[in-house]
Design an enzyme around this catalytic site. Structure first.
Site, PDB file in Angstrom:
ATOM      1  N   LEU A  33      10.784  12.763 -15.940  1.00 55.67           N
ATOM      2  CA  LEU A  33      10.797  12.651 -14.476  1.00 55.67           C
ATOM      3  C   LEU A  33      11.173  13.958 -13.796  1.00 55.67           C
ATOM      4  O   LEU A  33      11.941  14.756 -14.314  1.00 55.67           O
ATOM      5  CB  LEU A  33      11.775  11.547 -14.063  1.00 55.67           C
ATOM      6  CG  LEU A  33      11.468  10.158 -14.620  1.00 55.67           C
ATOM      7  CD1 LEU A  33      12.461   9.132 -14.075  1.00 55.67           C
ATOM      8  CD2 LEU A  33      10.042   9.721 -14.309  1.00 55.67           C
ATOM      9  N   HIS A  34      10.587  14.142 -12.609  1.00 54.77           N
ATOM     10  CA  HIS A  34      10.859  15.305 -11.766  1.00 54.77           C
ATOM     11  C   HIS A  34      10.999  14.787 -10.331  1.00 54.77           C
ATOM     12  O   HIS A  34      10.783  13.587 -10.076  1.00 54.77           O
ATOM     13  CB  HIS A  34       9.746  16.336 -11.928  1.00 54.77           C
ATOM     14  CG  HIS A  34       8.362  15.783 -11.717  1.00 54.77           C
ATOM     15  ND1 HIS A  34       7.938  15.279 -10.511  1.00 54.77           N
ATOM     16  CD2 HIS A  34       7.311  15.627 -12.573  1.00 54.77           C
ATOM     17  CE1 HIS A  34       6.698  14.864 -10.596  1.00 54.77           C
ATOM     18  NE2 HIS A  34       6.286  15.042 -11.857  1.00 54.77           N
ATOM     19  N   HIS A  37       8.476  12.168  -8.901  1.00 54.84           N
ATOM     20  CA  HIS A  37       8.691  10.757  -9.264  1.00 54.84           C
ATOM     21  C   HIS A  37       9.828  10.157  -8.430  1.00 54.84           C
ATOM     22  O   HIS A  37       9.755   9.013  -7.999  1.00 54.84           O
ATOM     23  CB  HIS A  37       9.095  10.631 -10.744  1.00 54.84           C
ATOM     24  CG  HIS A  37       8.051  11.060 -11.730  1.00 54.84           C
ATOM     25  ND1 HIS A  37       8.197  12.166 -12.526  1.00 54.84           N
ATOM     26  CD2 HIS A  37       6.856  10.522 -12.059  1.00 54.84           C
ATOM     27  CE1 HIS A  37       7.139  12.288 -13.308  1.00 54.84           C
ATOM     28  NE2 HIS A  37       6.306  11.309 -13.052  1.00 54.84           N
ATOM     29  N   GLN A  61      -4.267   5.453 -22.492  1.00 49.33           N
ATOM     30  CA  GLN A  61      -4.898   6.311 -21.483  1.00 49.33           C
ATOM     31  C   GLN A  61      -5.077   7.751 -21.939  1.00 49.33           C
ATOM     32  O   GLN A  61      -5.561   8.592 -21.192  1.00 49.33           O
ATOM     33  CB  GLN A  61      -4.129   6.267 -20.162  1.00 49.33           C
ATOM     34  CG  GLN A  61      -2.802   7.011 -20.159  1.00 49.33           C
ATOM     35  CD  GLN A  61      -2.045   6.779 -18.873  1.00 49.33           C
ATOM     36  OE1 GLN A  61      -1.594   5.676 -18.594  1.00 49.33           O
ATOM     37  NE2 GLN A  61      -1.912   7.813 -18.058  1.00 49.33           N
ATOM     38  N   ASP A 165      -2.299  12.122  -8.221  1.00 47.54           N
ATOM     39  CA  ASP A 165      -3.376  11.539  -9.026  1.00 47.54           C
ATOM     40  C   ASP A 165      -4.285  10.755  -8.072  1.00 47.54           C
ATOM     41  O   ASP A 165      -4.260   9.528  -8.040  1.00 47.54           O
ATOM     42  CB  ASP A 165      -2.788  10.655 -10.119  1.00 47.54           C
ATOM     43  CG  ASP A 165      -1.889  11.448 -11.047  1.00 47.54           C
ATOM     44  OD1 ASP A 165      -2.405  12.089 -11.958  1.00 47.54           O
ATOM     45  OD2 ASP A 165      -0.661  11.470 -10.819  1.00 47.54           O
ATOM     46  N   GLN A 168      -6.769   8.296  -9.544  1.00 42.97           N
ATOM     47  CA  GLN A 168      -6.043   7.176 -10.155  1.00 42.97           C
ATOM     48  C   GLN A 168      -5.676   6.130  -9.085  1.00 42.97           C
ATOM     49  O   GLN A 168      -5.784   4.921  -9.308  1.00 42.97           O
ATOM     50  CB  GLN A 168      -4.785   7.695 -10.840  1.00 42.97           C
ATOM     51  CG  GLN A 168      -3.824   6.622 -11.296  1.00 42.97           C
ATOM     52  CD  GLN A 168      -2.684   7.195 -12.096  1.00 42.97           C
ATOM     53  OE1 GLN A 168      -2.862   7.525 -13.262  1.00 42.97           O
ATOM     54  NE2 GLN A 168      -1.516   7.328 -11.505  1.00 42.97           N
ATOM     55  N   VAL A 191       4.456  16.073  -4.173  1.00 43.29           N
ATOM     56  CA  VAL A 191       5.655  16.914  -4.091  1.00 43.29           C
ATOM     57  C   VAL A 191       5.375  18.193  -4.889  1.00 43.29           C
ATOM     58  O   VAL A 191       4.889  18.128  -6.026  1.00 43.29           O
ATOM     59  CB  VAL A 191       6.891  16.170  -4.644  1.00 43.29           C
ATOM     60  CG1 VAL A 191       8.118  17.058  -4.588  1.00 43.29           C
ATOM     61  CG2 VAL A 191       7.118  14.881  -3.858  1.00 43.29           C
TER      62      VAL A 191
HETATM   63  P1  AMP Z   1       3.150  10.082 -14.410  1.00 41.24           P
HETATM   64  O1  AMP Z   1       4.514   9.880 -14.961  1.00 41.24           O
HETATM   65  O2  AMP Z   1       2.672  11.479 -14.466  1.00 41.24           O
HETATM   66  O3  AMP Z   1       2.157   9.070 -14.935  1.00 41.24           O
HETATM   67  O4  AMP Z   1       3.272   9.772 -12.853  1.00 41.24           O
HETATM   68  C1  AMP Z   1       3.855   8.605 -12.379  1.00 41.24           C
HETATM   69  C2  AMP Z   1       3.631   8.516 -10.903  1.00 41.24           C
HETATM   70  O5  AMP Z   1       4.228   9.648 -10.261  1.00 41.24           O
HETATM   71  C3  AMP Z   1       2.142   8.533 -10.525  1.00 41.24           C
HETATM   72  O6  AMP Z   1       1.934   7.637  -9.449  1.00 41.24           O
HETATM   73  C4  AMP Z   1       1.933   9.959 -10.091  1.00 41.24           C
HETATM   74  O7  AMP Z   1       0.869  10.119  -9.182  1.00 41.24           O
HETATM   75  C5  AMP Z   1       3.260  10.261  -9.439  1.00 41.24           C
HETATM   76  N1  AMP Z   1       3.486  11.708  -9.381  1.00 41.24           N
HETATM   77  C6  AMP Z   1       3.451  12.579 -10.408  1.00 41.24           C
HETATM   78  N2  AMP Z   1       3.639  13.828  -9.975  1.00 41.24           N
HETATM   79  C7  AMP Z   1       3.792  13.760  -8.626  1.00 41.24           C
HETATM   80  C8  AMP Z   1       4.009  14.712  -7.595  1.00 41.24           C
HETATM   81  N3  AMP Z   1       4.093  16.013  -7.861  1.00 41.24           N
HETATM   82  N4  AMP Z   1       4.108  14.266  -6.335  1.00 41.24           N
HETATM   83  C9  AMP Z   1       4.000  12.944  -6.053  1.00 41.24           C
HETATM   84  N5  AMP Z   1       3.791  11.989  -6.981  1.00 41.24           N
HETATM   85  C10 AMP Z   1       3.700  12.383  -8.240  1.00 41.24           C
END
Ligand code: AMP
Length: 295
Positions: A33-34, A37, A61, A165, A168, A191
């Site tokens: 997480l960042h 998230h 996926q 995404d 997505q 973000v």
């Molecule tokens: P992931 O863990 O990469 O599958 O992402 C989980 C959720 O966090 C998804 O809905 C992503 O679109 C969202 N997400 C990932 N990176 C960002 C970001 N930089 N800004 C906003 N949402 C994000």
């Protein structure tokens, strides 16, 4: 905050909440997480009584097994971060909790599994034929499969996804509608790091040199947005391609200007009411995506 690993434990907790008329917000993630998230979690917190964040690296996926193997798994630090934003429940299941061996075998053999739709015909039409869908065969089917399973387990009132995404989000909206799932899909803005790079769990795998050149991706998108009224779609595409080509460490997978709703590429600005520029770049061995809504 409680941390759960089993579907049954989670459902027991959520049943208690539902009986007390509490609303449930859900943030599905793959962990590592960042702050991107965490914004989704904060938004869910502000709109629901209970927020569930799932952490699950979904094997179905990934079209690249190496990417799946190397995907960062940092549950301990993720839990700490979720605690800081007041997440109520972390759901971090093992693969066997989500998939049967038969489902995983179908994926291994690349056979499309319709079981997760519970007999309902689902068709993404042209949505999954372009951009990410075209470059990552089976990817969106795996995304829809896991999200539909998680929606059925959590039964959230609202679910939160990042515009990072973009495609997505469109796939998930389409799936939710086709399967008639009673959940509201909420889109959250991208973000970015201070230098413009879209936050991503994959950024942590960039070398120092790769990280230093990575902002060229978002700079290219910003430039395209700035120039959109002066240039045609074709000229904007050339501009983006040329800009990425200046960096030897980068290989452009695609740059597309698409209708923000249908996600089909456009040839002229007037073809879409709203348009989005989407990019995928291989930086060393790491594949990064980003996008910007143009109008
Ligand atoms: P992931 O863990 O990469 O599958 O992402 C989980 C959720 O966090 C998804 O809905 C992503 O679109 C969202 N997400 C990932 N990176 C960002 C970001 N930089 N800004 C906003 N949402 C994000």
């Amino acid at each position: 905050m409680i941390s759960l690993h089993q579907v049954q434990e989670l459902q027991n907790q959520l049943n208690i909440a539902r009986k007390a008329n509490k609303t449930i917000g859900f943030v599905p993630t793959m962990g590592a997480l960042h702050p991107g998230h965490l914004e989704l979690v904060k938004k869910s917190k502000s709109e629901n009584d209970i927020t569930v964040c799932s952490i699950f690296v979904n094997p179905t996926q990934f079209n690249d097994l190496n990417d799946l193997k190397k995907y960062p798994r940092t549950l301990e630090s993720d839990s700490k971060l979720l605690e800081t934003v007041g997440c109520d429940i972390i759901f971090a299941p093992e693969v066997a909790e989500i998939y049967t061996e038969a489902e995983l075998e179908l994926k291994r053999q690349n056979i499309e599994d319709k079981a997760w739709t519970e007999g309902k015909e689902i068709n993404f039409g042209k949505l999954d034929k372009v951009m990410e869908g075209a470059h990552r065969p089976g990817h969106f089917n795996g995304v829809a499969q896991v999200v539909s399973k998680l929606f059925r387990i959590v039964q959230p009132d609202k679910a939160y996804f990042g515009q990072k995404d973009f495609q997505q989000l469109a796939i998930i909206r389409s799936m939710t509608k086709q399967l008639d799932l009673p959940v509201e899909i909420i889109a959250c803005p991208i973000v970015r790091e201070a230098d413009g790079l879209a936050m991503s769990s994959r950024n942590a795998r960039l070398t120092e040199k790769e990280r230093s050149v990575a902002p060229l991706i978002s700079q290219t998108l910003f430039k395209v947005k700035e120039m959109q009224s002066k240039f045609s779609v074709t000229e904007l595409k050339h501009l983006a391609e040329k800009q990425i080509a200046t960096e030897p460490l980068m290989q452009l997978e695609y740059f597309e200007i698409a209708d923000a709703e249908s996600l089909q590429g456009i040839n002229a600005h007037k073809e879409a009411k709203s348009a989005v520029a989407c990019i995928a770049v291989k930086l060393g061995s790491i594949r990064l995506i980003d996008n910007i809504v143009l109008y």
